[in-house]
Design a protein around this motif. Structure first.
Motif, PDB file in Angstrom:
ATOM      1  N   ARG A   1      24.481  45.439  27.774  1.00  0.00           N
ATOM      2  CA  ARG A   1      24.586  44.344  26.801  1.00  0.00           C
ATOM      3  C   ARG A   1      25.786  44.593  25.896  1.00  0.00           C
ATOM      4  N   PRO A   2      26.991  44.567  26.452  1.00  0.00           N
ATOM      5  CA  PRO A   2      28.176  44.852  25.624  1.00  0.00           C
ATOM      6  C   PRO A   2      28.473  43.696  24.672  1.00  0.00           C
ATOM      7  N   ARG A   3      29.208  44.010  23.624  1.00  0.00           N
ATOM      8  CA  ARG A   3      29.662  42.961  22.718  1.00  0.00           C
ATOM      9  C   ARG A   3      30.773  42.167  23.401  1.00  0.00           C
ATOM     10  N   ILE A   4      30.553  40.876  23.552  1.00  0.00           N
ATOM     11  CA  ILE A   4      31.474  40.027  24.306  1.00  0.00           C
ATOM     12  C   ILE A   4      32.661  39.616  23.440  1.00  0.00           C
ATOM     13  N   LYS A   5      33.866  39.843  23.982  1.00  0.00           N
ATOM     14  CA  LYS A   5      35.085  39.387  23.306  1.00  0.00           C
ATOM     15  C   LYS A   5      35.758  38.248  24.073  1.00  0.00           C
ATOM     16  N   GLY A   6      35.701  38.309  25.429  1.00  0.00           N
ATOM     17  CA  GLY A   6      36.206  37.179  26.204  1.00  0.00           C
ATOM     18  C   GLY A   6      37.358  37.466  27.132  1.00  0.00           C
ATOM     19  N   ALA A   7      37.769  38.739  27.314  1.00  0.00           N
ATOM     20  CA  ALA A   7      38.858  39.044  28.241  1.00  0.00           C
ATOM     21  C   ALA A   7      38.340  38.964  29.677  1.00  0.00           C
ATOM     22  N   LEU A   8      39.038  38.229  30.532  1.00  0.00           N
ATOM     23  CA  LEU A   8      38.606  38.020  31.918  1.00  0.00           C
ATOM     24  C   LEU A   8      39.592  38.656  32.886  1.00  0.00           C
ATOM     25  N   SER A   9      39.043  39.199  33.977  1.00  0.00           N
ATOM     26  CA  SER A   9      39.898  39.818  34.979  1.00  0.00           C
ATOM     27  C   SER A   9      39.281  39.634  36.357  1.00  0.00           C
ATOM     28  N   PHE A  10      40.039  39.019  37.271  1.00  0.00           N
ATOM     29  CA  PHE A  10      39.628  38.872  38.668  1.00  0.00           C
ATOM     30  C   PHE A  10      40.496  39.807  39.504  1.00  0.00           C
ATOM     31  N   GLU A  11      39.845  40.690  40.273  1.00  0.00           N
ATOM     32  CA  GLU A  11      40.568  41.651  41.106  1.00  0.00           C
ATOM     33  C   GLU A  11      40.071  41.554  42.543  1.00  0.00           C
ATOM     34  N   ASP A  12      40.878  40.935  43.394  1.00  0.00           N
ATOM     35  CA  ASP A  12      40.550  40.791  44.823  1.00  0.00           C
ATOM     36  C   ASP A  12      39.157  40.217  45.034  1.00  0.00           C
ATOM     37  N   VAL A  13      38.847  39.134  44.336  1.00  0.00           N
ATOM     38  CA  VAL A  13      37.523  38.520  44.429  1.00  0.00           C
ATOM     39  C   VAL A  13      37.460  37.594  45.630  1.00  0.00           C
TER      40      VAL A  13
ATOM     41  N   SER B   1      27.637  29.697  54.948  1.00  0.00           N
ATOM     42  CA  SER B   1      28.979  29.205  55.256  1.00  0.00           C
ATOM     43  C   SER B   1      29.832  30.356  55.784  1.00  0.00           C
ATOM     44  N   THR B   2      30.652  30.082  56.776  1.00  0.00           N
ATOM     45  CA  THR B   2      31.562  31.089  57.329  1.00  0.00           C
ATOM     46  C   THR B   2      32.925  31.023  56.664  1.00  0.00           C
ATOM     47  N   ARG B   3      33.136  29.987  55.843  1.00  0.00           N
ATOM     48  CA  ARG B   3      34.424  29.788  55.189  1.00  0.00           C
ATOM     49  C   ARG B   3      34.378  30.369  53.785  1.00  0.00           C
ATOM     50  N   LEU B   4      35.407  31.109  53.419  1.00  0.00           N
ATOM     51  CA  LEU B   4      35.479  31.686  52.086  1.00  0.00           C
ATOM     52  C   LEU B   4      35.810  30.606  51.070  1.00  0.00           C
ATOM     53  N   ALA B   5      34.987  30.530  50.014  1.00  0.00           N
ATOM     54  CA  ALA B   5      35.276  29.587  48.932  1.00  0.00           C
ATOM     55  C   ALA B   5      36.329  30.153  47.993  1.00  0.00           C
ATOM     56  N   LEU B   6      36.396  31.475  47.890  1.00  0.00           N
ATOM     57  CA  LEU B   6      37.441  32.162  47.124  1.00  0.00           C
ATOM     58  C   LEU B   6      38.042  33.256  47.997  1.00  0.00           C
ATOM     59  N   LYS B   7      39.373  33.339  48.021  1.00  0.00           N
ATOM     60  CA  LYS B   7      40.057  34.320  48.864  1.00  0.00           C
ATOM     61  C   LYS B   7      41.017  35.151  48.008  1.00  0.00           C
ATOM     62  N   ASP B   8      40.715  36.418  47.881  1.00  0.00           N
ATOM     63  CA  ASP B   8      41.617  37.361  47.198  1.00  0.00           C
ATOM     64  C   ASP B   8      42.140  36.802  45.879  1.00  0.00           C
ATOM     65  N   VAL B   9      41.217  36.364  45.027  1.00  0.00           N
ATOM     66  CA  VAL B   9      41.611  35.800  43.728  1.00  0.00           C
ATOM     67  C   VAL B   9      41.962  36.941  42.784  1.00  0.00           C
ATOM     68  N   ASN B  10      43.170  36.876  42.236  1.00  0.00           N
ATOM     69  CA  ASN B  10      43.643  37.886  41.290  1.00  0.00           C
ATOM     70  C   ASN B  10      44.304  37.209  40.105  1.00  0.00           C
ATOM     71  N   PHE B  11      43.768  37.391  38.931  1.00  0.00           N
ATOM     72  CA  PHE B  11      44.442  37.003  37.686  1.00  0.00           C
ATOM     73  C   PHE B  11      43.633  37.581  36.532  1.00  0.00           C
ATOM     74  N   SER B  12      44.251  37.655  35.389  1.00  0.00           N
ATOM     75  CA  SER B  12      43.558  38.157  34.197  1.00  0.00           C
ATOM     76  C   SER B  12      44.123  37.449  32.978  1.00  0.00           C
ATOM     77  N   VAL B  13      43.252  37.251  31.990  1.00  0.00           N
ATOM     78  CA  VAL B  13      43.667  36.636  30.726  1.00  0.00           C
ATOM     79  C   VAL B  13      43.029  37.415  29.586  1.00  0.00           C
ATOM     80  N   PRO B  14      43.758  37.596  28.476  1.00  0.00           N
ATOM     81  CA  PRO B  14      43.182  38.323  27.335  1.00  0.00           C
ATOM     82  C   PRO B  14      42.166  37.463  26.589  1.00  0.00           C
ATOM     83  N   ALA B  15      41.408  38.107  25.721  1.00  0.00           N
ATOM     84  CA  ALA B  15      40.416  37.396  24.914  1.00  0.00           C
ATOM     85  C   ALA B  15      41.114  36.374  24.034  1.00  0.00           C
ATOM     86  N   GLY B  16      40.468  35.232  23.817  1.00  0.00           N
ATOM     87  CA  GLY B  16      41.032  34.176  22.979  1.00  0.00           C
ATOM     88  C   GLY B  16      41.948  33.226  23.708  1.00  0.00           C
TER      89      GLY B  16
END
Length: 751
Positions: free
Chosen positions: A488-500, A507-522
């Motif tokens: 239960r960490p204190r949420i600040k809002g920084a997001l990070s996708f690493e090879d998602v 379904s045999t089809r990937l809805a997301l393929k190697d998604v990579n991006f990150s954004v800081p909190a706020g």
């Protein structure tokens, strides 16, 4: 918003030892924090915002706390204990002591030879040493109630698979009631022996010898036995009613809790009416356990007590009775298997018909506007015909079974007396007239439970089929572990996708393929792309709806799969394209049932969402009642109320999935104007097909066929991202067309 704001304060304030450096903390909050601290000792993280008080309960009672703890995956027990036992509980885990002012403390140890227990302040924890308290001081503030907590090991009743054994264990938990009912049944069985024996004496002694005094004495005894039988019978029925009511409430609570713990993905793949039909089938099992089965089991007490007397009166007639009942049981057992198959088909047909009914009522607006009544009537007629077909098949098969059984049943009720009369005529010493009458009176009581036990097998088929229907839903994998465990960490809002990578079930089809991006909190992050590009899939993963992705999706550096699901969802504010409002007032819908919010909080949230203006025009303002289906407000108004409901919790991360799509241009402009103010100090993830509403986003992520095509601010994307530029041109070509026409007119005038 601090989590203590969600707990109603008690009128009286706690003692000074429970006050922090700032504003005093209410007694109920102290009690909840004491419980959370005791649970934490066992490795169970609790959030007091998850606690739901009982209606009208200002201070959490021990029983309510036990319910909350068991819902959160703990084993808890509230006990009233005396000092002499409390002081002997040395070196035990933290025990919650309930105080009269509504607060509580943690007992961490005891010293019997000194006559003291060691108490710890739940607000300060181990940072402050525990203090010794003797019996005299503790008795002034302690109610005598303690709360014992430990982590649940193995499978609990709430998590165990739904089966006949699960339901039987639930019934057997009521040991005291079952014991009392058993004693009452045995007493009734014994009392039922005497009236037939008295009647036998009346026939053999009173009538034969014309003894009036004996008749008076026997009448008095018969009256006394009958009176006791009436009183004990009333008591047994009262106990049975209480037992069935308790079992009914426990099954209902477990059923609804289990249903809510199923993941959203399951409901999205199933027809709603079908799910409801399967789940409610468990009530047939409940009726069987608390009705026919319990009645038959209680009647068996009579069989155990009375059957030996039948053999004493006439062994020949007794064996005939038992043999006929056994033959009835044999017929029913043989018929069980084919009847069970027919029952399954009938239940499936009933479920399909219920689904048609639910779908028609849920979509009544579309049904009426498109004049689909004839089509839906035809679907209902077909479903009803199918139900009737299988119900008729079941009824005919049962009718044949009953027809075969009936001669045996009639022989027990009528034939035995003829055989007995023959024996009385041929061999009077074998059975007399009084004995024959007594046998018939007792024989009816014995035959009834034997026949009932045999026919019980007939109902058992339908019960097992119903149980299978309910289990097919309730035994699906649940989110219980994810909802009750995790960080239960204190949420600040920084997001990070690493090879998602992610694919939907089946379904045999990937809805997301190697998604990579990150954004800081706020960050205000926009998600754009063509339909099916993966925008909404990203928001589903963020909300924890689907956790079967590969790679790493991190929130403030912590993988989402490691975070407590309830804590995660409470930290988000989510506004969807089509939002559901519950029946209730506007205020209730904005607060979403959280009592800690004041009317000022509600007004502030409505103002941020651009809903304040239309709410004030409503007949009762914030107390205006919203009908089922939100029929008395427009789609745009419903959307703004949903936005107000999302922002009132002051979440550090907000998700707006086509949140402004249902708004009229004026309302959309109003909400978009407030987005910067709404997004101040929090991360915003905005999914929208209207690129004009994302121009001011810090980053815009362009999705294409499940992949990240580009991520950058609006101006940069216009220059370097072909997909974004194409979408922008498609949505703004009418504006550019007018600009070109105006430029051409000016050139012509210049010539």
């Amino acid at each position: 918003m601090d989590q203590t704001d969600h707990v109603p304060e008690q009128a009286g304030s706690p003692s000074d030892t429970h006050r922090g450096q700032g504003a005093p903390v209410s007694a109920p909050v102290i009690r909840l924090k004491a419980v959370a601290a005791a649970a934490k000792y066992h490795g169970l993280e609790l959030d007091i915002r998850d606690f739901a008080a009982e209606p009208g309960e200002d201070t959490p009672s021990p029983a309510t706390l036990v319910r909350w703890l068991e819902d959160q995956g703990a084993v808890a027990k509230a006990v009233r204990i005396k000092w002499r036992y409390l002081v002997k509980m040395t070196n035990s885990p933290p025990i919650v002591l309930m105080f009269r002012d509504g607060s509580a403390a943690l007992m961490v140890n005891a010293t019997p030879d000194r006559g003291v227990v060691w108490l710890q302040d739940p607000l300060k924890g181990a940072a402050v040493a525990a203090v010794p308290v003797d019996e005299l001081r503790l008795s002034q503030i302690w109610t005598g109630d303690i709360l014992l907590i430990k982590r649940r090991r193995g499978e609990s009743e709430a998590d165990a698979p739904v089966s006949l054994g699960w339901l039987a264990n639930m019934v057997l938990r009521e040991k005291r009631s079952l014991r009392d009912i058993g004693i009452a049944s045995m007493t009734l069985s014994v009392l039922q022996i005497f009236p037939p024996l008295i009647v036998m004496q009346v026939i053999d002694k009173v009538v034969g010898y014309h003894s009036m005094s004996t008749l008076v004495s026997i009448s008095g005894l018969l009256f006394i036995f009958s009176l006791y039988e009436v009183l004990i019978g009333y008591g047994r029925r009262e106990l049975s009613m209480v037992l069935t009511t308790r079992i009914d409430s426990r099954i209902s609570l477990h059923l609804f809790s289990r249903l809510l713990s199923l993941p959203l993905e399951y409901f999205e793949r199933q027809q709603t009416g079908n799910v409801l039909g399967r789940v409610t089938a468990i009530y047939k099992v409940r009726d069987f356990l608390t009705g026919r089965l319990m009645t038959t089991v209680l009647d068996l007490f009579t069989l155990v007590v009375v059957l030996p007397f039948l053999f004493i009166l006439s062994a020949t007639l007794a064996w005939m009775t038992v043999a006929c009942a056994g033959l009835i049981g044999l017929v029913v057992v043989v018929a069980m298997s084919p009847l069970a198959k027919l029952m399954v088909q009938q239940l499936a047909a009933d479920r399909d018909r219920s689904a048609v009914l639910y779908e028609s009522v849920a979509g009544i607006r579309t049904l009426k506007t498109l004049a689909l009544e004839p089509i839906r009537k035809q679907a209902w007629d077909d479903a009803t015909a199918n139900v009737i077909r299988w119900k008729l098949a079941v009824g005919r098969f049962s009718n044949w079974t009953q027809t075969i059984v009936m001669p045996l049943d009639l022989f027990i009720n009528r034939g035995i007396i003829l055989v007995g009369a023959y024996l009385a005529l041929v061999s009077p010493s074998t059975v007399g007239m009084g004995g024959l009458v007594a046998f018939m009176m007792l024989g009816g009581r014995v035959a009834a439970p034997l026949v009932g036990l045999a026919r019980l097998m007939d109902e058992f088929n339908e019960v097992m089929a119903s149980l299978g229907e309910a289990a097919s839903v309730l035994n699906q994998p649940t989110e219980t572990r994810a909802l009750t465990t995790g960080m239960r960490p204190r949420i600040k809002g920084a997001l990070s996708f690493e090879d998602v990578n992610f694919a939907y079930p089946g379904s045999t089809r990937l809805a997301l393929k190697d998604v990579n991006f990150s954004v800081p909190a706020g960050t205000m992050l926009g998600l754009v792309g063509r339909s099916g590009s993966g925008k909404s899939t990203i928001t589903r993963l963020l909300q924890g709806v689907s956790r079967s992705y590969t790679g790493y999706l991190k929130l403030d550096g912590v993988d989402l799969r490691e975070i407590n699901l309830t804590h995660l969802r409470r930290s988000f504010g989510v506004v969807l394209q089509d939002n559901f409002l519950f029946r209730g007032t506007i205020r209730d819908n904005i607060t979403a049932g959280r009592p800690g919010f004041t009317i000022d909080d509600v007004v502030h949230a409505a103002r941020m969402a651009g809903a304040e203006e239309f709410i004030e025009r409503m007949p009762a303002g914030y107390e205006t009642f919203i009908e089922e289906g939100s029929t008395n407000i427009s789609g745009g108004q419903r959307q703004r109320l949903a936005i107000a409901r999302a922002v009132i919790t002051d979440p550090k991360l907000m998700i707006l999935d086509e949140a402004t799509s249902a708004l009229d241009p004026e309302s959309e402009a109003l909400v978009n104007a407030n987005l910067e103010r709404i997004g101040k100090g929090r991360t915003m993830v905005i999914v929208s097909h209207r690129l004009s509403s994302l121009v001011n986003c810090d980053q815009i992520c362009v999705m294409d066929q499940g992949e990240v095509a580009d991520i950058a601010p609006h101006d940069v994307l216009l220059e370097r991202c072909d997909i974004y530029r194409t979408l922008w041109m498609q949505q703004n070509r009418h504006t550019e067309g007018r600009s070109s026409s105006a430029g051409a007119s000016l050139i012509a005038e210049g010539e």
